[in-house]
Design an enzyme around this catalytic site. Structure first.
Site, mmCIF file in Angstrom:
data_model
loop_
_atom_site.group_PDB
_atom_site.id
_atom_site.type_symbol
_atom_site.label_atom_id
_atom_site.label_comp_id
_atom_site.label_asym_id
_atom_site.label_seq_id
_atom_site.Cartn_x
_atom_site.Cartn_y
_atom_site.Cartn_z
ATOM 1 N N SER A 191 4.438 1.830 6.918
ATOM 2 C CA SER A 191 5.685 1.612 7.652
ATOM 3 C C SER A 191 6.872 1.909 6.751
ATOM 4 O O SER A 191 6.731 2.094 5.538
ATOM 5 C CB SER A 191 5.777 0.165 8.163
ATOM 6 N N ASP A 199 -1.829 -0.112 2.005
ATOM 7 C CA ASP A 199 -0.948 -1.089 2.637
ATOM 8 C C ASP A 199 -1.769 -2.310 3.024
ATOM 9 O O ASP A 199 -2.980 -2.208 3.232
ATOM 10 C CB ASP A 199 -0.292 -0.469 3.880
ATOM 11 N N SER A 212 16.094 -1.220 -6.266
ATOM 12 C CA SER A 212 17.061 -1.567 -5.227
ATOM 13 C C SER A 212 18.440 -1.587 -5.870
ATOM 14 O O SER A 212 18.567 -1.809 -7.084
ATOM 15 C CB SER A 212 16.750 -2.953 -4.648
ATOM 16 N N TYR A 219 14.838 -11.641 -6.316
ATOM 17 C CA TYR A 219 14.745 -10.240 -5.904
ATOM 18 C C TYR A 219 15.437 -9.330 -6.918
ATOM 19 O O TYR A 219 14.897 -8.291 -7.319
ATOM 20 C CB TYR A 219 15.375 -10.078 -4.517
ATOM 21 N N ASP A 248 -3.601 -4.689 -1.491
ATOM 22 C CA ASP A 248 -2.538 -5.531 -2.028
ATOM 23 C C ASP A 248 -2.221 -4.979 -3.416
ATOM 24 O O ASP A 248 -3.121 -4.869 -4.260
ATOM 25 C CB ASP A 248 -3.041 -6.979 -2.104
#
Length: 257
Positions: free
Chosen positions: A16, A37, A150, A163, A60
């Site tokens: 996804s 996935d 990120s 995060y 995983d």
């Protein structure tokens, strides 16, 4: 290196979002891709879409045996030269101390770091071990790996300690990994996405999504998974791109909140 040269690829989180978009690009370019996935339902749908170019392996990324299994299946399809690591998780917004001075939960912090950072290192080390056995091609490359950080690695917001720490760690690994693996002719780069239109954001109200899109300087929209995929493919094939973390964010800089 070329994706259509008979080699194989592994995309973690490939069922996804960013991973599926990347797998789609690889398949469209004539490559063979293994989707690693945790979601078997989404994996089955992705393989049905991509057809014979794709295989699904439940994995995983923190599990050594499961990651090895995905890499081994890719090797059966052709020399494994390409790995794109998209799998990861978000973190609950948790302040370091609450208003009543209660410390943030250590277990929650550790779990995000375990999945996002330790999972990244697990995939990196196992993939590099396999890729290092290839014969060099073109300018000497044996393979290329793309990691995912990120913009939070640089612009972490209040409550994003876990995060941000995990994604800053991925950014920190990138140059070291490129130098470490240079003697094996394996390139390592990282993409640091901004606000991407992934299934996670799809659950938000439309007005919230519109507000997020409006905060992007240009273009004023959420990032598309295919924006990520296009850059990932370039990182895989461009022989002089190595040791870089590239922000993919429409020039956004996240506010404190």
């Amino acid at each position: 290196m070329r994706i259509d040269d008979g080699s194989s690829a592994v995309v973690t989180g490939g069922a996804s979002g960013l991973g599926l978009a990347t797998a789609r690009r690889i398949a469209e370019r004539g490559g063979t891709v293994v989707l690693a996935d945790i979601s078997e339902d989404q994996g089955a749908k992705a393989v049905a879409e991509l057809g014979e170019a794709a295989r699904f392996v439940p994995a995983d990324v923190t599990d050594e045996d499961q990651v090895k299994a995905a890499l081994e299946i890719a090797q059966e399809l052709g020399p494994l030269r390409f790995v794109v690591h998209c799998a990861g998780r978000g973190g609950d917004r948790t302040r370091i101390i609450a208003k009543d001075r209660t410390p943030g939960e250590l277990d929650k912090f550790a779990e995000v770091v375990r999945v996002n950072l330790i999972g990244t290192y697990n995939v990196l080390r196992l993939a590099a071990s396999v890729i290092s056995g290839n014969e060099p091609v073109d300018e000497g490359d044996r393979g290329a790996i793309v990691l995912t950080a990120s913009v939070a690695a640089f612009d972490g917001q209040i409550g994003q300690t876990s995060y941000t720490a995990s994604k800053a760690g991925v950014h920190g690994i990138t140059l070291v990994a490129a130098r470490d693996l240079a003697s094996w002719q394996i390139r390592v780069n990282t993409i640091a996405p901004g606000i991407m239109d992934t299934p996670m954001l799809g659950r938000l109200r439309e007005d919230i999504r519109d507000g997020l899109a409006a905060s992007v300087p240009h273009p004023k929209r959420l990032g598309a998974p295919d924006d990520y995929a296009r850059l990932a493919v370039e990182m895989l094939e461009n022989p002089y791109l190595n040791g870089q973390t590239i922000r993919l964010d429409g020039a956004i800089r996240m506010a404190p909140r």
